[in-house]
Scaffold this active site. Structure first.
Site, PDB file in Angstrom:
ATOM      1  CG  HIS A 177      -1.907   1.114   1.270  1.00  0.00           C
ATOM      2  ND1 HIS A 177      -3.262   0.911   1.394  1.00  0.00           N
ATOM      3  CD2 HIS A 177      -1.764   2.462   1.198  1.00  0.00           C
ATOM      4  CE1 HIS A 177      -3.896   2.061   1.404  1.00  0.00           C
ATOM      5  NE2 HIS A 177      -2.992   3.025   1.293  1.00  0.00           N
ATOM      6  CG  HIS A 236      -1.426   6.803  -1.728  1.00  0.00           C
ATOM      7  ND1 HIS A 236      -2.739   6.996  -2.111  1.00  0.00           N
ATOM      8  CD2 HIS A 236      -1.478   6.093  -0.578  1.00  0.00           C
ATOM      9  CE1 HIS A 236      -3.549   6.428  -1.223  1.00  0.00           C
ATOM     10  NE2 HIS A 236      -2.799   5.874  -0.272  1.00  0.00           N
ATOM     11  CD  GLN A 241      -7.282  11.250  -1.468  1.00  0.00           C
ATOM     12  OE1 GLN A 241      -6.170  10.776  -1.568  1.00  0.00           O
ATOM     13  NE2 GLN A 241      -7.963  11.230  -0.335  1.00  0.00           N
ATOM     14  CG  HIS A 290      -7.671   4.434   1.280  1.00  0.00           C
ATOM     15  ND1 HIS A 290      -7.228   3.839   0.137  1.00  0.00           N
ATOM     16  CD2 HIS A 290      -6.611   5.164   1.761  1.00  0.00           C
ATOM     17  CE1 HIS A 290      -5.972   4.177  -0.079  1.00  0.00           C
ATOM     18  NE2 HIS A 290      -5.561   4.973   0.890  1.00  0.00           N
ATOM     19  CD  GLU A 308      -6.048   7.017   6.192  1.00  0.00           C
ATOM     20  OE1 GLU A 308      -6.508   7.053   5.042  1.00  0.00           O
ATOM     21  OE2 GLU A 308      -4.852   7.252   6.463  1.00  0.00           O
ATOM     22  CG  ASP A 315      -0.642   5.415   3.366  1.00  0.00           C
ATOM     23  OD1 ASP A 315      -1.100   5.205   2.230  1.00  0.00           O
ATOM     24  OD2 ASP A 315      -1.281   6.027   4.242  1.00  0.00           O
ATOM     25  CD1 TRP A 341      -3.206  12.737   3.816  1.00  0.00           C
ATOM     26  CD2 TRP A 341      -2.161  12.569   1.836  1.00  0.00           C
ATOM     27  NE1 TRP A 341      -4.122  12.996   2.823  1.00  0.00           N
ATOM     28  CE2 TRP A 341      -3.519  12.903   1.608  1.00  0.00           C
ATOM     29  CE3 TRP A 341      -1.320  12.425   0.734  1.00  0.00           C
ATOM     30  CZ2 TRP A 341      -4.047  13.087   0.332  1.00  0.00           C
ATOM     31  CZ3 TRP A 341      -1.840  12.598  -0.540  1.00  0.00           C
ATOM     32  CH2 TRP A 341      -3.187  12.928  -0.737  1.00  0.00           C
TER      33      TRP A 341
HETATM   34 FE   FE2 Z   1      -3.493   5.129   1.738  1.00  0.00          FE
END
Ligand code: FE2
Length: 414
Positions: free
Chosen positions: A58, A60, A153, A211, A214, A310, A316
């Site tokens: 996982h 991005h 997203q 997802h 979260e 991630d 993030w």
């Molecule tokens: Fe993620």
């Protein structure tokens, strides 16, 4: 190629592995340490530990190395991250995405990763990132198996044409259907979005990676919807719930009931320890919740769970290296997986369990007949790996050396 003087996980002694046509032809016990030779066809492991490659299930990759563009996430919240990405997304170009993604994949290679699942934001009418990542998947296939998740997203029902963009992404070649039910405008939209994801997965014969929950909200319970749908459709092994942060906050009576369904569903979980311990609990007074899902409890219940990076330097998460051992170190601390046997078993979180999640087990593992994909660590045992977080000295795929690393030597001057 012959690999000699190797140590293997869960097998005592030294081992010799014969590789023919890119596959393990024979794995045999070796009587004693054999002397060095300069034969280039022989890889001398010198008593170090040989493992199957690390798995990164996982990340991005369309977002990597964008931290600070146009500005840094000062609050550290997931929501500021989404707002910043919204701005950066408008400036994406095909080459921009490809260059950053390949840079990250090569860095992951240096840490022994050969299997990667990347989410790609498809809430973009031009699908710029997805088109770029489809090319990346092809260009890197000699050194990494890359799966792409069509990740909405900004939501499926909460973003204009969200469902159409998701379906278009599957037609273009994405491997997995993604979702983000907790971020949809309403709970009802969230439930509907999960059902749409599952229906698309069945229609196009794709995997699912959502997802899920979260958010620091113990009332966020989309996981039960994901699990119930996976169970109803009989596709649990193809379904992954990522993050599941809210599960950390569920009361134990509800969690007990939920685990029965999770076991019935037979689905997979991905936790992102560094990311979520950084992002979560930001609205909490003291004591602050940790925000990492119940990894230890999933392991104890024989539910497949793995861990992932991630983010690498994105809106993030401002840092990150792509090293799975860094994630593992963080995970066993946060989730208190530090009983001796638990620690040894925790290596599964970055190896076999990730391979199961990605459904690549037919080409994964140190077994005769399987492709000769492996890494060699500067360690003599799994415990050494957990304790020292050693470098990966060598990464081999289909019998071909992809990467070699010389360990740093310390010279004491006192
Ligand atoms: Fe993620």
């Amino acid at each position: 190629m012959i690999v000699k003087n190797a140590r293997l996980r869960n097998r005592a002694g030294l081992w010799q592995l014969r590789i023919v046509n890119g596959r393990f032809e024979q794995i045999a016990e070796q009587a004693a340490l054999q002397p060095n030779t300069n034969d280039p066809a022989i890889l001398d492991a010198e008593g170090k530990l040989l493992l199957p490659p690390f798995v990164e299930p996982h990340i991005h990759l369309d977002c990597v190395y964008t931290a600070g563009e146009p500005s840094w996430n000062q609050s550290g919240t997931l929501f500021e991250g989404i707002a910043l990405w919204e701005k950066r997304k408008k400036t994406l170009t095909h080459e921009d995405v490809k260059t950053r993604a390949i840079k990250a994949l090569r860095q992951q290679l240096s840490y022994g990763v050969q299997f990667v699942r990347s989410h790609v934001d498809v809430t973009d009418p031009t699908l710029t990132a997805l088109r770029a990542m489809l090319e990346v998947r092809k260009e890197v296939r000699d050194f990494v198996e890359l799966q792409l998740v069509a990740f909405p997203q900004d939501g499926i029902l909460s973003f204009e044409n969200g469902e159409q963009l998701l379906e278009e992404s599957l037609k273009l070649g994405a491997d997995c259907v993604g979702g983000i039910p907790h971020y949809e405008f309403t709970r009802e939209y969230g439930v509907e979005s999960v059902k749409k994801v599952m229906a698309l997965a069945c229609k196009y014969d794709k995997l699912v990676d959502i997802h899920c929950d979260e958010i620091d909200d113990g009332q966020s319970r989309f996981l039960e919807t994901v699990a119930a749908e996976a169970f109803r459709l009989g596709i649990g092994e193809r379904v992954t719930a990522s993050h599941t942060v809210a599960m950390h906050y569920y009361n134990n009576a509800y969690a007990y009931k939920l685990f029965r369904l999770l076991k019935l569903a037979g689905m997979n979980f991905v936790a992102c320890p560094t990311e979520n311990v950084h992002l979560q609990g930001r609205f909490d007074p003291f004591p602050k919740r940790r925000g990492v899902t119940r990894v230890k409890e999933l392991m104890e219940n024989d539910i497949n769970v793995c861990i992932a990076q991630d983010s690498i330097m994105d809106p993030w998460y401002p840092i990150g290296t792509g090293n799975p051992l860094r994630e593992l170190d963080m995970c066993i601390h946060i989730c208190q997986i530090m009983g001796y046997d638990e620690m040894l078993r925790s290596l599964d979180l970055v190896t076999d369990n990730g391979a199961k999640t990605m459904r690549v087990t037919d080409r994964y593992g140190i077994e005769e007949g399987k492709p000769a994909n492996f890494i060699l660590l500067d360690a003599e045992s799994p415990f050494d790996v957990i304790k020292n977080l050693p470098p990966v000295l060598c990464s081999v795929r289909n019998g071909k050396v992809l990467m070699k690393k010389t360990p740093v030597k310390t010279e004491y001057c006192v």
